[in-house]
Design a protein around this motif. Structure first.
Motif, PDB file in Angstrom:
ATOM      1  N   ARG A  26     -21.299  28.691 -15.606  1.00 39.36           N
ATOM      2  CA  ARG A  26     -22.113  27.569 -15.428  1.00 39.36           C
ATOM      3  C   ARG A  26     -21.115  26.259 -16.801  1.00 39.36           C
ATOM      4  O   ARG A  26     -21.353  25.206 -15.921  1.00 39.36           O
ATOM      5  CB  ARG A  26     -23.408  27.702 -15.715  1.00 39.36           C
ATOM      6  CG  ARG A  26     -24.279  26.207 -15.768  1.00 39.36           C
ATOM      7  CD  ARG A  26     -25.354  26.544 -16.195  1.00 39.36           C
ATOM      8  NE  ARG A  26     -26.325  25.706 -15.867  1.00 39.36           N
ATOM      9  CZ  ARG A  26     -27.249  24.703 -15.087  1.00 39.36           C
ATOM     10  NH1 ARG A  26     -27.269  25.689 -14.109  1.00 39.36           N
ATOM     11  NH2 ARG A  26     -27.638  23.995 -15.558  1.00 39.36           N
ATOM     12  N   PHE A  29     -17.848  25.397 -14.881  1.00 39.23           N
ATOM     13  CA  PHE A  29     -17.937  24.559 -13.661  1.00 39.23           C
ATOM     14  C   PHE A  29     -18.604  23.402 -14.345  1.00 39.23           C
ATOM     15  O   PHE A  29     -18.555  22.184 -13.674  1.00 39.23           O
ATOM     16  CB  PHE A  29     -19.427  24.939 -13.120  1.00 39.23           C
ATOM     17  CG  PHE A  29     -18.459  26.523 -12.609  1.00 39.23           C
ATOM     18  CD1 PHE A  29     -17.188  26.365 -12.179  1.00 39.23           C
ATOM     19  CD2 PHE A  29     -19.563  27.452 -11.814  1.00 39.23           C
ATOM     20  CE1 PHE A  29     -17.081  27.522 -11.586  1.00 39.23           C
ATOM     21  CE2 PHE A  29     -19.075  27.792 -11.385  1.00 39.23           C
ATOM     22  CZ  PHE A  29     -17.611  28.832 -10.626  1.00 39.23           C
ATOM     23  N   THR A  46     -18.920  17.635  -3.808  1.00 39.80           N
ATOM     24  CA  THR A  46     -19.126  19.026  -4.065  1.00 39.80           C
ATOM     25  C   THR A  46     -17.796  19.357  -4.176  1.00 39.80           C
ATOM     26  O   THR A  46     -17.691  19.873  -4.840  1.00 39.80           O
ATOM     27  CB  THR A  46     -20.271  19.609  -4.063  1.00 39.80           C
ATOM     28  OG1 THR A  46     -20.415  19.532  -2.212  1.00 39.80           O
ATOM     29  CG2 THR A  46     -21.888  19.180  -4.216  1.00 39.80           C
ATOM     30  N   ALA A  50     -15.665  21.561  -6.875  1.00 42.54           N
ATOM     31  CA  ALA A  50     -15.427  22.946  -6.827  1.00 42.54           C
ATOM     32  C   ALA A  50     -13.851  23.208  -6.876  1.00 42.54           C
ATOM     33  O   ALA A  50     -13.093  23.799  -7.113  1.00 42.54           O
ATOM     34  CB  ALA A  50     -16.206  22.828  -5.462  1.00 42.54           C
ATOM     35  N   ALA A  53     -13.327  22.777 -10.309  1.00 41.73           N
ATOM     36  CA  ALA A  53     -13.000  24.354 -10.902  1.00 41.73           C
ATOM     37  C   ALA A  53     -11.962  25.505 -10.382  1.00 41.73           C
ATOM     38  O   ALA A  53     -12.340  26.600 -11.194  1.00 41.73           O
ATOM     39  CB  ALA A  53     -14.749  24.979 -10.833  1.00 41.73           C
ATOM     40  N   ARG A  57     -17.083  26.071  -2.729  1.00 45.65           N
ATOM     41  CA  ARG A  57     -18.871  25.364  -3.195  1.00 45.65           C
ATOM     42  C   ARG A  57     -19.180  26.674  -3.085  1.00 45.65           C
ATOM     43  O   ARG A  57     -20.630  26.428  -4.201  1.00 45.65           O
ATOM     44  CB  ARG A  57     -18.588  24.555  -1.784  1.00 45.65           C
ATOM     45  CG  ARG A  57     -17.712  23.414  -1.749  1.00 45.65           C
ATOM     46  CD  ARG A  57     -18.181  22.048  -1.306  1.00 45.65           C
ATOM     47  NE  ARG A  57     -20.408  21.835  -1.518  1.00 45.65           N
ATOM     48  CZ  ARG A  57     -19.988  20.824  -0.068  1.00 45.65           C
ATOM     49  NH1 ARG A  57     -19.805  20.326   1.107  1.00 45.65           N
ATOM     50  NH2 ARG A  57     -21.347  20.690   0.598  1.00 45.65           N
ATOM     51  N   GLN A  59     -19.787  29.527  -4.029  1.00 44.92           N
ATOM     52  CA  GLN A  59     -19.353  29.513  -5.348  1.00 44.92           C
ATOM     53  C   GLN A  59     -19.957  28.745  -6.578  1.00 44.92           C
ATOM     54  O   GLN A  59     -20.544  29.291  -7.554  1.00 44.92           O
ATOM     55  CB  GLN A  59     -18.155  30.415  -6.100  1.00 44.92           C
ATOM     56  CG  GLN A  59     -17.952  31.216  -6.894  1.00 44.92           C
ATOM     57  CD  GLN A  59     -16.836  31.924  -6.822  1.00 44.92           C
ATOM     58  OE1 GLN A  59     -15.142  31.846  -6.372  1.00 44.92           O
ATOM     59  NE2 GLN A  59     -16.598  32.197  -8.788  1.00 44.92           N
ATOM     60  N   LEU A  60     -19.500  27.676  -6.483  1.00 42.31           N
ATOM     61  CA  LEU A  60     -20.263  26.596  -7.220  1.00 42.31           C
ATOM     62  C   LEU A  60     -21.407  27.032  -7.048  1.00 42.31           C
ATOM     63  O   LEU A  60     -22.153  26.327  -8.606  1.00 42.31           O
ATOM     64  CB  LEU A  60     -19.841  25.450  -7.125  1.00 42.31           C
ATOM     65  CG  LEU A  60     -19.843  24.088  -7.772  1.00 42.31           C
ATOM     66  CD1 LEU A  60     -19.964  24.077  -9.173  1.00 42.31           C
ATOM     67  CD2 LEU A  60     -19.639  22.777  -7.004  1.00 42.31           C
ATOM     68  N   TYR A  61     -22.476  26.367  -6.286  1.00 46.15           N
ATOM     69  CA  TYR A  61     -24.122  26.907  -5.929  1.00 46.15           C
ATOM     70  C   TYR A  61     -24.612  28.489  -5.790  1.00 46.15           C
ATOM     71  O   TYR A  61     -26.090  27.814  -6.643  1.00 46.15           O
ATOM     72  CB  TYR A  61     -24.506  25.985  -4.606  1.00 46.15           C
ATOM     73  CG  TYR A  61     -24.270  24.276  -4.279  1.00 46.15           C
ATOM     74  CD1 TYR A  61     -24.601  23.526  -5.269  1.00 46.15           C
ATOM     75  CD2 TYR A  61     -23.229  24.069  -3.986  1.00 46.15           C
ATOM     76  CE1 TYR A  61     -24.532  22.606  -5.272  1.00 46.15           C
ATOM     77  CE2 TYR A  61     -23.089  22.412  -3.340  1.00 46.15           C
ATOM     78  CZ  TYR A  61     -24.060  21.827  -4.484  1.00 46.15           C
ATOM     79  OH  TYR A  61     -23.415  20.698  -4.209  1.00 46.15           O
ATOM     80  N   LEU A  70     -26.717  20.450 -10.856  1.00 46.53           N
ATOM     81  CA  LEU A  70     -25.512  19.915 -11.850  1.00 46.53           C
ATOM     82  C   LEU A  70     -25.557  18.677 -11.991  1.00 46.53           C
ATOM     83  O   LEU A  70     -24.896  18.887 -12.788  1.00 46.53           O
ATOM     84  CB  LEU A  70     -24.202  19.985 -10.367  1.00 46.53           C
ATOM     85  CG  LEU A  70     -22.780  19.755 -10.065  1.00 46.53           C
ATOM     86  CD1 LEU A  70     -22.114  20.243 -11.694  1.00 46.53           C
ATOM     87  CD2 LEU A  70     -21.888  19.445  -9.386  1.00 46.53           C
TER      88      LEU A  70
END
Length: 233
Positions: A26, A29, A46, A50, A53, A57, A59-61, A70
């Motif tokens: 986290r 990110f 977003t 992503a 990162a 997307r 996976q980001l959330y 975020l």
């Protein structure tokens, strides 16, 4: 018989390791989000976060509840970065009043200018959003105001003046510099960053000088002052 106490600890250890990995991911990110904001501006998507990162997307959330979560995480990290630069000047001061004011003002103005996209990302989302969003910016200013209040209160006490006025002065000055720099970032005109800092530092000293003189105290702005007692180590 098997040692049940040792096996019972395994799930807790696995959970702890997994929690640590999630926290680390986290944090990565959040750093990627800051890099994306600096690169693409306050209207960053977003998808761009992503991309920075290196993930999709969805996976980001998995690591954030939603876009607001975020945003709050980015705000907390931005606050940590700014406070890390400002805190030494407010909690371990040294030199003359003019020097201390100049250092603090220039550091704050420089940080906001160097991270203009990040600053605007936070402020643009602080206007009409939920309380948690508005709190991101407010928390940063509260921390700076509290630290400055402690410093001013210490010096007021040294000169036998009431420290009760330290809070309104400190929070007023923090808001003054932040608001003036915010306007300058949007409409710099012919004013350079150095000129802006010079003017702000001089005006702040004028305010403090008025406070002291109103109480019959004359302070030389160029005469070094020792740190007041009671500041955190």
């Amino acid at each position: 018989m098997p040692d049940r106490s040792s096996t019972a600890k395994l799930p807790d250890r696995r959970a702890s390791r997994w929690s640590g990995q999630r926290d680390k991911r986290r944090a990565e990110f959040v750093e990627a989000a800051i890099a994306a904001i600096e690169a693409h501006g306050p209207a960053v998507s977003t998808g761009q976060v992503a991309q920075h990162a290196g993930v999709a997307r969805p996976q980001l959330y998995r690591h954030f509840q939603d876009a607001d979560d975020l945003h709050r995480a980015v705000g907390r990290r931005a606050g940590e970065l700014l406070i890390a630069e400002m805190a030494p000047l407010l909690t371990h001061p040294g030199g003359s009043p003019a020097h201390m004011i100049d250092q603090a003002v220039r550091t704050l103005v420089r940080w906001l200018a160097e991270h203009a996209n990040l600053y605007q990302y936070l402020t643009q989302r602080a206007g009409g959003g939920p309380a948690g969003q508005r709190g991101v910016v407010a928390d940063i200013k509260t921390t700076l105001g509290t630290q400055l209040s402690a410093l001013l209160g210490g010096y007021l006490a040294v000169f036998d003046l009431s420290p009760r006025i330290a809070d309104p002065i400190a929070f007023g000055l923090v808001g003054f510099v932040e608001s003036a720099t915010d306007r300058w970032l949007s409409e710099p005109g012919s004013l350079s960053q150095e000129d802006l800092a010079d003017y702000l530092a001089n005006w702040i000293w004028g305010t403090l000088d008025h406070v002291f003189r109103s109480a019959g105290v004359v302070v030389d702005p160029d005469e070094p002052l020792p740190p007041p007692p009671g500041l955190p180590e």
